[in-house]
Design an enzyme around this catalytic site. Structure first.
Site, PDB file in Angstrom:
ATOM      1  N   GLU A  89     -29.913 -19.400  12.118  1.00 55.31           N
ATOM      2  CA  GLU A  89     -29.669 -20.477  13.027  1.00 55.31           C
ATOM      3  C   GLU A  89     -30.299 -21.182  14.189  1.00 55.31           C
ATOM      4  O   GLU A  89     -30.365 -22.169  14.469  1.00 55.31           O
ATOM      5  CB  GLU A  89     -27.977 -19.960  13.657  1.00 55.31           C
ATOM      6  N   SER A 456      31.224  12.924   7.575  1.00 55.33           N
ATOM      7  CA  SER A 456      31.351  14.073   8.088  1.00 55.33           C
ATOM      8  C   SER A 456      29.947  14.553   8.577  1.00 55.33           C
ATOM      9  O   SER A 456      29.825  15.627   9.118  1.00 55.33           O
ATOM     10  CB  SER A 456      31.604  15.098   6.657  1.00 55.33           C
TER      11      SER A 456
END
Length: 801
Positions: A89, A456
């Site tokens: 770059e 239950s």
């Protein structure tokens, strides 16, 4: 005209042109500087960083973010990676002041040569200019106006920040493809490595992505990616960042993507962690502040839970039959055309581990199928009868792999749903959670969101209230038929499972066998206000309605609440709060949340022969002796009660089954001294029954057994701790009296109960006091309990067991 005058006029012209050029330049700078964004914020810029969730073994569970980015300081980025970006770059990055005039001139000449050619103008952006564009201008538009603005901002940035700061911003912010921002995230996404583990070739590839990640996709455009990477390696050699030997070796290296290993089968838990954290931190912080989160999940137990629930739901679903093919192909004889059409047929959600298969032949006792890979196999004998109605041309789902006899099993995503949750009883840490068959099928988490009738499964808390209020495990209770008047308008007649009619029974056996009639009598004697208080203390209900029906489990709760309540029984009655997260640290390593602030017991000196002891700040909810008595009874549920199938595990375990009205909800919650495991199974449609004979013991308990069969290999089996104040005494299981004949057990008594007559007749006295009249033992229909004051829905009172 003399030469001197000519030179003078020329110099004057040059000065005028220079002056006008300078004036024009200043005018341009003034014009474009007026509305430029403030660059000084970059000094204090904090990037959006993903928050990551890790487990105890260091593996990553998931992450939450707006952008997948892991911030890394410039000093932690290896030089090879920095050099690769410089070569790609901006090789003169450390020499210019934000603008590379040599590169700019070269690009300008190139663009002048190709005016009108239709080619995209060539740029010469430095890394500083890219920082200006990414952070300040925020556009990729190719224009000279943008370039002028970039140049001005770049010069300002160079004055405000050091080169190292600029590089740090750039390498942490740039988009690298596949959803990754910055080099640290890219290294993980592409190679499953940290930046310091990257090879030179991998550094070059990541730097190559800066010019356009999609152009150099490692799979779709691999050849382009390799060419660009190798070109960049040549640039690095030319720039003297690497040696020729390193360049040759790097060029020979293949480009292989290694997908990060994500923890499978934990989507429900990962989403629940996100919700849990959202209650403690704003969404903006969670998604961009880079938290490091330590979750409580145990990978092994999570996999056991995931597989056990899925296997269980698939097995139960088969009871309701095969629902038919997922598609049909008619009139085709060509194998290639059949496969082509088969590939276009969508796979239903929740079928991720299956494959499509075309029914080629159905000979009643033998079905032959062909997969998309042109593999031809028989369907297993056990499945042939199940899909007997399949026709030639049907497209069905089969298992991904063959059985030992080289056949396929038929698969279908079940309609029935369920949940399983595992809690560490002493801490409340949630070790595993699966909230349904498949997250892609339904994101509704039945472990935390499904309010289902308890049945239950609630009864132990009724019996715990009884043990706290004068009952003992061998207290005798009348279990005969009973009637309850509801607001003087209707009669409720609680029934036992299969309509069993009993006489007298001990409290222990009433719970072990889940006897409804005995439970109602106990609830009325103890008082629903006391049971409601117990339910609140254990976090099941807040302000539970004080209807007798709630003693049989008419109320609704989530599997998480029920399992957490059982965990508090397992730990001796200490209050715990279920949690999914141990701690949260910010990106600087500061702890911003911790599950507990436990401290050392100052009474145990560090130089003693004993290890340091933590202070136990947990609240003792109820009497520890009563808790042990209910634990002992729940062990009896497994040894000689409704949960007898669980005995196959061969380890100390306690638990309870639960089934709601018309078998719409089935439960099993079991626990050891270390973990509590809750299993719920039912249709999302609350009105749909699981079948006439479906119970917690037949539907939910097998899933618990499947899970524990695997989990017990990594747990340490041990007996439940007997607290002080408990005396064990041998009694007859059925009568509660002296162990003369029949099955004997060691019963747990509190010290003040120890000398009481072993065959207590408390239940008989209870019933007499309730009725205020002499009992006619031969007429069960006369045994009426006084009217319940509050109106309750008759529908919610029927058939719970």
């Amino acid at each position: 005209m003399s030469l001197k005058r000519i030179i003078g006029r020329f110099l004057c012209f040059v000065m005028i042109v220079a002056f006008l050029g300078l004036a024009a330049l200043l005018a341009i700078l003034y014009k474009f500087s007026a509305d430029l964004p403030d660059h000084t914020f970059l000094r204090k810029y904090v990037p959006c960083v993903a928050s990551r969730v890790f487990l105890e073994d260091g593996s990553k569970l998931c992450e939450y973010s707006y952008e997948k980015r892991y911030f890394i300081p410039i000093e932690k980025i290896p030089q090879n990676l920095i050099n690769a970006f410089l070569s790609a770059e901006d090789k003169r990055f450390f020499e210019h002041m934000g603008i590379d005039f040599i590169s700019t001139a070269r690009s300008a000449w190139y663009n002048l040569q190709h005016i009108g050619s239709g080619r995209r103008p060539q740029g010469a952006s430095t890394i500083t200019q890219q920082v200006a564009r990414i952070f300040l201008i925020k556009t990729n538009e190719v224009s000279y106006i943008r370039k002028i603005k970039e140049a001005i901002l770049s010069f300002r940035i160079e004055l405000a920040l050091s080169k190292q700061n600029i590089l740090e911003l750039y390498l942490n912010q740039i988009y690298m493809g596949l959803g990754a921002y910055g080099v640290a995230a890219a290294a993980k996404v592409y190679f499953n490595k940290t930046v310091d583990e990257l090879t030179i070739a991998e550094c070059a590839y990541l730097a190559a992505l800066a010019k356009g990640a999609n152009l150099y996709h490692p799979v779709k455009n691999k050849q382009n990616a390799l060419e660009r990477r190798n070109w960049l390696l040549g640039r690095m050699l030319e720039d003297r960042f690497i040696t020729r030997k390193e360049a040759v070796q790097a060029i020979k290296e293949d480009l292989v993507v290694v997908t990060p290993e994500e923890i499978p089968n934990a989507e429900y838990l990962a989403e629940e962690i996100r919700k849990y954290l959202m209650e403690k931190f704003p969404s903006s912080r969670l998604n961009k502040d880079g938290f490091i989160i330590r979750a409580t999940m145990d990978t092994r137990l999570q996999n056991f839970a995931y597989n056990a629930l899925r296997r269980g739901l698939e097995k139960i679903d088969r009871i309701f039959g095969w629902r038919g093919p997922i598609g049909k192909i008619s009139g085709e004889k060509s194998k290639s055309r059949i496969i082509e059409k088969m590939k276009k047929i969508a796979v239903p959600a929740g079928s991720g581990d299956c494959q499509k298969a075309y029914v080629a032949q159905n000979h009643k006792k033998k079905i032959i199928v062909m997969t998309e890979d042109a593999i031809i196999k028989n369907i297993s004998d056990s499945d042939v009868q199940w899909i007997q109605k399949a026709n030639v041309g049907d497209v069905i789902l089969v298992s991904n792999s063959c059985n030992e006899d080289d056949t396929f099993n038929v698969r279908q995503a079940p309609l029935i749903q369920g949940a399983i949750i595992v809690i560490e009883v002493n801490t409340g840490r949630i070790l595993a959670m699966q909230g349904g068959y498949d997250f892609s099928m339904s994101e509704f988490n039945r472990a935390t969101q499904a309010m289902r009738q308890c049945g239950s499964i609630f009864k132990p808390f009724v019996y715990l209230a009884a043990l706290e209020n004068g009952f003992s495990p061998n207290s005798i209770v009348d279990a005969g038929s009973i009637e309850v008047e509801i607001d003087n308008r209707s009669i409720w007649k609680p029934k036992n499972y299969h309509g069993a009619v009993l006489d007298k029974i001990t409290l222990r056996r009433a719970l072990e066998k889940s006897i409804n009639t005995a439970t109602i009598r106990i609830a009325h004697e103890v008082g629903m206000d006391k049971i409601s208080k117990i339910a609140d203390q254990f976090g099941i209900f807040e302000d539970m309605p004080q209807y007798l029906s709630f003693a049989l489990g008419a109320g609704e709760a989530t599997p998480l609440k029920i399992t957490a309540a059982y965990a508090m029984i397992a730990n001796g009655g200490k209050r715990i709060v279920p949690t999914l997260v141990d701690y949260v640290q910010d990106k600087r390593g500061n702890t911003v949340y911790r599950r507990t602030n436990a401290s050392l017991d100052s009474n145990v000196p560090f130089n003693s022969d004993f290890p340091p002891k933590l202070n136990d700040s947990r609240e003792q909810i109820v009497n520890e002796q009563s808790i042990y008595q209910i634990t002992s009874i729940l062990e009896g549920v497994i040894l000689h009660g409704s949960g007898a199938s669980v005995r196959v595990l061969g380890i100390p375990v306690a638990g309870k089954t639960g089934t709601s009205n018309e078998s719409r909800d089935t439960w099993f919650v079991g626990f050891t001294p270390d973990i509590a495991v809750g299993v719920f199974v039912g249709f999302d449609d609350h009105s749909r029954s699981l079948g006439k004979n479906a119970t917690g013991s037949s539907i939910a308990a097998p899933i618990f057994i499947d899970f524990m069969t695997q989990a017990k290999n990594i747990l340490t089996p041990k007996p439940f701790r007997i607290p002080k104040g408990i005396k064990l005494r041998k009694i007859n299981l059925e009568t509660g009296g002296h162990p003369a004949g029949g099955v004997s057990i060691m019963e747990a008594f509190k010290e003040d109960e120890y000398e009481s007559p072993p065959a207590a007749s408390k239940g008989l006295g209870i019933l007499q006091r309730l009725m205020g009249e002499k009992i006619d033992k031969n007429s069960a229909m006369k045994n009426k309990i006084p009217t319940e004051n509050d109106v309750a829905s008759t529908k919610s009172l029927l058939g719970i067991y």
